[in-house]
Enzyme design. Structure first.
Site, PDB file in Angstrom:
ATOM      1  N   ARG A 130       4.740   6.539  14.639  1.00  0.00           N
ATOM      2  CA  ARG A 130       4.478   6.742  13.274  1.00  0.00           C
ATOM      3  C   ARG A 130       4.029   8.255  13.179  1.00  0.00           C
ATOM      4  NH1 ARG A 130       1.183   3.803   8.147  1.00  0.00           N
ATOM      5  NH2 ARG A 130      -0.091   5.620   8.661  1.00  0.00           N
TER       6      ARG A 130
ATOM      7  N   ASP B 134       0.358   4.793   2.184  1.00  0.00           N
ATOM      8  CA  ASP B 134      -0.424   5.158   3.112  1.00  0.00           C
ATOM      9  C   ASP B 134      -1.697   6.087   2.787  1.00  0.00           C
ATOM     10  OD1 ASP B 134       0.974   3.674   5.477  1.00  0.00           O
ATOM     11  OD2 ASP B 134       2.499   5.442   5.248  1.00  0.00           O
TER      12      ASP B 134
ATOM     13  N   HIS C  57       4.771   0.445   0.467  1.00  0.00           N
ATOM     14  CA  HIS C  57       5.515  -0.616   1.370  1.00  0.00           C
ATOM     15  C   HIS C  57       4.590  -1.525   1.639  1.00  0.00           C
ATOM     16  CE1 HIS C  57       3.468   2.442   3.544  1.00  0.00           C
ATOM     17  NE2 HIS C  57       3.500   1.949   4.672  1.00  0.00           N
TER      18      HIS C  57
ATOM     19  N   HIS D 119       0.760  -1.180  -0.109  1.00  0.00           N
ATOM     20  CA  HIS D 119      -0.027   0.063   0.048  1.00  0.00           C
ATOM     21  C   HIS D 119       0.950   1.275  -0.077  1.00  0.00           C
ATOM     22  CE1 HIS D 119       0.819  -0.646   4.195  1.00  0.00           C
ATOM     23  NE2 HIS D 119       0.806   0.416   4.609  1.00  0.00           N
TER      24      HIS D 119
HETATM   25  C1  SIN Z   1       2.644   0.902   7.795  1.00  0.00           C
HETATM   26  O1  SIN Z   1       2.938   2.111   8.204  1.00  0.00           O
HETATM   27  O2  SIN Z   1       2.176   0.618   7.116  1.00  0.00           O
HETATM   28  C2  SIN Z   1       3.568  -0.212   8.709  1.00  0.00           C
HETATM   29  C3  SIN Z   1       5.079  -0.214   8.365  1.00  0.00           C
HETATM   30  C4  SIN Z   1       5.775  -1.271   9.452  1.00  0.00           C
HETATM   31  O3  SIN Z   1       5.051  -1.532  10.438  1.00  0.00           O
HETATM   32  O4  SIN Z   1       7.029  -1.406   9.257  1.00  0.00           O
END
Ligand code: SIN
Length: 282
Positions: free
Chosen positions: A273, A110, A258, A108
């Protein structure tokens, strides 16, 4: 336009992670305010490498993490995820032996379901499993560049719906977020977007949120989306990042996707995050 890949920074060291994508960044301490000159080099490296991995970090205090994010622009508020107590701008990534899901398990960009999806995301990992828990990134500039001219011409005229109810509903209920407290946005974005800073085109569809190409029949839409998902997820465009404790990754959601790998159950993984607000994809 896009800067050439270079290690010739004065105030940071950028070590390319792979020929296509990513750089490890040394020589900067994100637990403290960075100078304007150092920030300018970090920003340049971010636009050049698409995802930066800041190594040798201390735990970044939440206020400092938020302040660093704001250097890139106003912050983005997640429509559904639980936030850190006392820090509404921080989304805590957390998977334990009791978790039903871990965040970001499918490819995806984000919150691409937002009208103005995040420009970039900064994640620092504070509790790492003994092994595993890597994150993969995929280069959406290269995925676009490699398409044939007729397909590029067709995609250049198409937009797609990005939805989120199928993802967010019930997702965070075990972390205290009721469905009545969340939003499930949807938005229409061009399939090919132009990066506002580099001027480069990238493919902007992903398996998690993109549900329909507008103006096509259901079967046409499904077939073309599947082709694009498989193409964008090709191993040639990918890197796989192994985290050390307190590493911070900062990825550009406008030109890379990612995917987080939940291979470490029953071990725990936790991080903070911060996402920077982006513009309407164009
Ligand atoms: C995400 O923000 O999509 C998760 C990334 C992660 O946990 O490495």
């Amino acid at each position: 336009m896009v800067a050439p890949k270079t290690n010739e920074y004065n105030l940071i060291e950028a070590k390319p992670f792979a020929p296509n994508l990513g750089a490890e960044i040394y020589g900067v301490d994100l637990s403290q305010a960075v100078s304007d000159a150092q920030f300018a080099e970090i920003r340049d490296a971010f636009l050049t490498y698409q995802v930066l991995f800041f190594r040798d970090q201390k735990e970044i205090p939440p206020e400092q993490h938020v302040a660093f994010g704001k250097r890139f622009g106003p912050l983005h508020a997640h429509p559904a995820a639980p936030t850190m107590m006392g820090h509404p701008e921080i989304f805590e990534i957390h998977a334990t032996k009791d978790s039903k899901i871990a965040n970001g398990e499918f490819w995806h960009s984000d919150v691409s379901c937002d009208e103005t999806p995040p420009l970039g995301t900064m994640l620092q990992i504070h509790i790492a499993p003994p092994c595993g828990g890597d994150t993969m990134f995929s280069d959406m500039y290269a995925a676009y560049d490699d398409l044939s001219e007729p397909i590029k011409a067709m995609l250049g005229q198409l937009s797609a719906l990005h939805s989120s109810e199928h993802i967010y509903k019930g997702r965070y209920s075990d972390r205290g977020k009721k469905d009545t407290e969340i939003d499930c946005p949807e938005a229409v974005h061009p399939i090919v977007r132009t990066h506002p800073d580099t001027g480069r085109k990238s493919l902007f569809v992903n398996r998690t949120f993109t549900t329909k190409i507008l103006g096509l029949s259901d079967s046409e839409s499904e077939a073309i989306l599947n082709l694009l998902f498989e193409h964008a997820e090709h191993i040639n465009y990918q890197i796989r990042f192994r985290w050390n404790l307190n590493d911070m990754a900062f990825w550009d959601n406008r030109c890379c996707m990612h995917r987080a790998i939940w291979d470490y159950w029953p071990a725990e993984r936790k991080g903070r995050r911060v996402t920077v607000k982006g513009e309407k994809p164009a």
